[in-house]
Design a protein around this motif. Structure first.
Motif, PDB file in Angstrom:
ATOM      1  N   ASP A 291      12.656  -5.323  -5.439  1.00 54.86           N
ATOM      2  CA  ASP A 291      11.516  -6.232  -5.526  1.00 54.86           C
ATOM      3  C   ASP A 291      11.284  -6.823  -4.146  1.00 54.86           C
ATOM      4  OD1 ASP A 291      11.195  -5.907  -8.290  1.00 54.86           O
ATOM      5  OD2 ASP A 291      12.659  -7.470  -8.719  1.00 54.86           O
ATOM      6  N   ILE A 292      10.053  -6.707  -3.671  1.00 56.74           N
ATOM      7  CA  ILE A 292       9.715  -7.168  -2.329  1.00 56.74           C
ATOM      8  C   ILE A 292       8.534  -8.120  -2.398  1.00 56.74           C
ATOM      9  CG2 ILE A 292       8.873  -6.467  -0.055  1.00 56.74           C
ATOM     10  CD1 ILE A 292      10.273  -3.808  -0.501  1.00 56.74           C
ATOM     11  N   SER A 293       8.665  -9.218  -1.648  1.00 54.68           N
ATOM     12  CA  SER A 293       7.570 -10.166  -1.538  1.00 54.68           C
ATOM     13  C   SER A 293       7.510 -10.673  -0.100  1.00 54.68           C
ATOM     14  CB  SER A 293       7.788 -11.350  -2.490  1.00 54.68           C
ATOM     15  OG  SER A 293       6.810 -12.338  -2.278  1.00 54.68           O
ATOM     16  N   VAL A 294       6.342 -10.574   0.496  1.00 56.69           N
ATOM     17  CA  VAL A 294       6.129 -11.100   1.839  1.00 56.69           C
ATOM     18  C   VAL A 294       4.850 -11.929   1.844  1.00 56.69           C
ATOM     19  CG1 VAL A 294       7.395  -9.299   3.075  1.00 56.69           C
ATOM     20  CG2 VAL A 294       4.995  -8.963   2.584  1.00 56.69           C
TER      21      VAL A 294
ATOM     22  N   ILE B 203       9.919 -14.341   2.878  1.00 53.70           N
ATOM     23  CA  ILE B 203      10.381 -12.959   2.786  1.00 53.70           C
ATOM     24  C   ILE B 203      11.422 -12.878   1.681  1.00 53.70           C
ATOM     25  CG2 ILE B 203      11.553 -11.074   3.977  1.00 53.70           C
ATOM     26  CD1 ILE B 203      10.598 -12.446   6.628  1.00 53.70           C
ATOM     27  N   ILE B 204      11.169 -12.001   0.717  1.00 55.31           N
ATOM     28  CA  ILE B 204      12.126 -11.800  -0.377  1.00 55.31           C
ATOM     29  C   ILE B 204      12.332 -10.304  -0.574  1.00 55.31           C
ATOM     30  CG2 ILE B 204      12.562 -12.102  -2.839  1.00 55.31           C
ATOM     31  CD1 ILE B 204      10.833 -14.664  -2.660  1.00 55.31           C
ATOM     32  N   LEU B 205      13.589  -9.887  -0.591  1.00 55.36           N
ATOM     33  CA  LEU B 205      13.969  -8.510  -0.884  1.00 55.36           C
ATOM     34  C   LEU B 205      15.168  -8.581  -1.822  1.00 55.36           C
ATOM     35  CD1 LEU B 205      13.758  -5.444  -0.482  1.00 55.36           C
ATOM     36  CD2 LEU B 205      15.238  -5.694   1.513  1.00 55.36           C
TER      37      LEU B 205
ATOM     38  N   MET C 298       3.339   0.816  -4.901  1.00 55.18           N
ATOM     39  CA  MET C 298       3.583  -0.606  -4.744  1.00 55.18           C
ATOM     40  C   MET C 298       2.522  -1.174  -3.814  1.00 55.18           C
ATOM     41  SD  MET C 298       7.075  -2.457  -3.530  1.00 55.18           S
ATOM     42  CE  MET C 298       7.926  -1.813  -4.937  1.00 55.18           C
ATOM     43  N   GLU C 299       1.850  -2.199  -4.210  1.00 54.51           N
ATOM     44  CA  GLU C 299       0.762  -2.774  -3.425  1.00 54.51           C
ATOM     45  C   GLU C 299       1.210  -4.091  -2.807  1.00 54.51           C
ATOM     46  OE1 GLU C 299      -2.513  -3.057  -1.417  1.00 54.51           O
ATOM     47  OE2 GLU C 299      -2.172  -1.361  -2.743  1.00 54.51           O
ATOM     48  N   PHE C 300       0.988  -4.229  -1.506  1.00 54.03           N
ATOM     49  CA  PHE C 300       1.378  -5.436  -0.792  1.00 54.03           C
ATOM     50  C   PHE C 300       0.187  -6.308  -0.447  1.00 54.03           C
ATOM     51  CE2 PHE C 300       4.716  -2.433   0.056  1.00 54.03           C
ATOM     52  CZ  PHE C 300       5.834  -3.192  -0.204  1.00 54.03           C
ATOM     53  N   GLY C 301      -0.982  -5.732  -0.382  1.00 57.94           N
ATOM     54  CA  GLY C 301      -2.143  -6.502   0.041  1.00 57.94           C
ATOM     55  C   GLY C 301      -2.197  -6.627   1.555  1.00 57.94           C
ATOM     56  N   ILE C 302      -1.183  -6.102   2.211  1.00 55.40           N
ATOM     57  CA  ILE C 302      -1.099  -6.152   3.663  1.00 55.40           C
ATOM     58  C   ILE C 302      -0.788  -4.742   4.131  1.00 55.40           C
ATOM     59  CG2 ILE C 302       0.168  -7.105   5.631  1.00 55.40           C
ATOM     60  CD1 ILE C 302       1.042  -9.389   3.763  1.00 55.40           C
ATOM     61  N   LYS C 303      -1.518  -4.261   5.098  1.00 58.74           N
ATOM     62  CA  LYS C 303      -1.232  -2.946   5.646  1.00 58.74           C
ATOM     63  C   LYS C 303      -0.255  -3.113   6.802  1.00 58.74           C
ATOM     64  CE  LYS C 303      -3.952  -0.707   2.975  1.00 58.74           C
ATOM     65  NZ  LYS C 303      -3.380  -0.074   1.824  1.00 58.74           N
ATOM     66  N   VAL C 304       0.901  -2.551   6.644  1.00 62.77           N
ATOM     67  CA  VAL C 304       1.932  -2.647   7.667  1.00 62.77           C
ATOM     68  C   VAL C 304       2.363  -1.240   8.037  1.00 62.77           C
ATOM     69  CG1 VAL C 304       4.222  -3.509   8.222  1.00 62.77           C
ATOM     70  CG2 VAL C 304       2.732  -4.836   6.732  1.00 62.77           C
ATOM     71  N   LYS C 305       2.276  -0.927   9.303  1.00 63.43           N
ATOM     72  CA  LYS C 305       2.662   0.389   9.764  1.00 63.43           C
ATOM     73  C   LYS C 305       4.122   0.640   9.400  1.00 63.43           C
ATOM     74  CE  LYS C 305       2.957   3.279  13.814  1.00 63.43           C
ATOM     75  NZ  LYS C 305       2.893   3.366  15.245  1.00 63.43           N
ATOM     76  N   GLY C 306       4.363   1.719   8.714  1.00 70.82           N
ATOM     77  CA  GLY C 306       5.723   2.094   8.369  1.00 70.82           C
ATOM     78  C   GLY C 306       6.181   1.640   7.003  1.00 70.82           C
ATOM     79  N   MET C 307       5.564   0.651   6.407  1.00 70.88           N
ATOM     80  CA  MET C 307       6.041   0.104   5.135  1.00 70.88           C
ATOM     81  C   MET C 307       5.955   1.143   4.018  1.00 70.88           C
ATOM     82  SD  MET C 307       7.460  -2.423   3.551  1.00 70.88           S
ATOM     83  CE  MET C 307       7.184  -4.083   4.094  1.00 70.88           C
ATOM     84  N   ASP C 308       4.864   1.883   3.932  1.00 67.14           N
ATOM     85  CA  ASP C 308       4.729   2.886   2.872  1.00 67.14           C
ATOM     86  C   ASP C 308       5.805   3.953   2.979  1.00 67.14           C
ATOM     87  OD1 ASP C 308       2.580   1.672   1.635  1.00 67.14           O
ATOM     88  OD2 ASP C 308       1.087   2.854   2.709  1.00 67.14           O
ATOM     89  N   ASP C 309       6.040   4.435   4.202  1.00 65.12           N
ATOM     90  CA  ASP C 309       7.067   5.460   4.396  1.00 65.12           C
ATOM     91  C   ASP C 309       8.448   4.918   4.057  1.00 65.12           C
ATOM     92  OD1 ASP C 309       5.229   7.363   5.200  1.00 65.12           O
ATOM     93  OD2 ASP C 309       5.453   6.877   7.320  1.00 65.12           O
ATOM     94  N   ILE C 310       8.723   3.703   4.466  1.00 67.63           N
ATOM     95  CA  ILE C 310      10.017   3.084   4.169  1.00 67.63           C
ATOM     96  C   ILE C 310      10.189   2.940   2.670  1.00 67.63           C
ATOM     97  CG2 ILE C 310      11.287   0.909   4.278  1.00 67.63           C
ATOM     98  CD1 ILE C 310      10.416   0.710   7.199  1.00 67.63           C
ATOM     99  N   MET C 311       9.155   2.492   1.979  1.00 71.86           N
ATOM    100  CA  MET C 311       9.267   2.282   0.535  1.00 71.86           C
ATOM    101  C   MET C 311       9.499   3.604  -0.199  1.00 71.86           C
ATOM    102  SD  MET C 311       9.398  -0.854   0.133  1.00 71.86           S
ATOM    103  CE  MET C 311       9.549  -0.689  -1.624  1.00 71.86           C
ATOM    104  N   LYS C 312       8.827   4.671   0.228  1.00 67.42           N
ATOM    105  CA  LYS C 312       9.032   5.975  -0.404  1.00 67.42           C
ATOM    106  C   LYS C 312      10.467   6.444  -0.204  1.00 67.42           C
ATOM    107  CE  LYS C 312       4.247   7.443  -0.005  1.00 67.42           C
ATOM    108  NZ  LYS C 312       3.293   8.263   0.761  1.00 67.42           N
ATOM    109  N   SER C 313      10.981   6.294   1.012  1.00 66.11           N
ATOM    110  CA  SER C 313      12.355   6.707   1.298  1.00 66.11           C
ATOM    111  C   SER C 313      13.349   5.869   0.509  1.00 66.11           C
ATOM    112  CB  SER C 313      12.660   6.563   2.793  1.00 66.11           C
ATOM    113  OG  SER C 313      11.862   7.432   3.541  1.00 66.11           O
ATOM    114  N   LEU C 314      13.137   4.565   0.474  1.00 65.09           N
ATOM    115  CA  LEU C 314      14.055   3.688  -0.250  1.00 65.09           C
ATOM    116  C   LEU C 314      14.035   3.974  -1.743  1.00 65.09           C
ATOM    117  CD1 LEU C 314      13.558   0.241   1.509  1.00 65.09           C
ATOM    118  CD2 LEU C 314      15.452   1.847   1.754  1.00 65.09           C
ATOM    119  N   ASP C 315      12.868   4.284  -2.264  1.00 57.54           N
ATOM    120  CA  ASP C 315      12.768   4.582  -3.693  1.00 57.54           C
ATOM    121  C   ASP C 315      13.617   5.804  -4.033  1.00 57.54           C
ATOM    122  OD1 ASP C 315      11.681   4.178  -6.346  1.00 57.54           O
ATOM    123  OD2 ASP C 315      10.488   5.976  -5.981  1.00 57.54           O
ATOM    124  N   LYS C 316      13.513   6.849  -3.223  1.00 60.62           N
ATOM    125  CA  LYS C 316      14.310   8.051  -3.454  1.00 60.62           C
ATOM    126  C   LYS C 316      15.799   7.757  -3.323  1.00 60.62           C
ATOM    127  CE  LYS C 316      11.251  11.645  -1.734  1.00 60.62           C
ATOM    128  NZ  LYS C 316      11.107  12.657  -0.682  1.00 60.62           N
TER     129      LYS C 316
END
Length: 91
Positions: A61-64, A51-53, A1-19
């Motif tokens: 679906d996430i939009s920031v 902010i949309i979740l 999932m690409e956000f266009g913004i690098k946010v510390k922790g977002m990638d790890d959170i998304m992987k965990s949430l996906d599982k």
């Protein structure tokens, strides 16, 4: 999932949430997503829906709009991850 913004922790959170989202009832996921979205908007004082979740079945679906919005969403998700604690036992 690409956000266009690098946010510390977002990638790890998304992987965990996906599982985790695979093993949860879609209605529970929708309720949790709404809780996180509402909290993130309060943290950021977001009145323009920057902010949309949302959940679509078992998908999120996430939009920031910007880094500030993403940081607020990460904080809200981290605060509400305890909801998923029972599902850790099932994985």
């Amino acid at each position: 999932m690409e956000f266009g913004i690098k946010v510390k922790g977002m990638d790890d959170i998304m992987k965990s949430l996906d599982k985790l989202s695979k093993g949860i009832d879609p209605q529970e996921l929708a309720r949790w997503a709404k809780t996180c979205e509402t909290m993130a908007r309060k943290i950021c004082n977001d009145k323009l829906s920057d902010i949309i979740l949302r959940s679509q079945g078992k998908e999120l679906d996430i939009s920031v709009k910007d880094k500030k919005s993403a940081d607020c969403l990460v904080k809200a998700i981290e605060s509400n991850l305890a909801f998923f604690r029972p599902f850790f036992l099932e994985l």
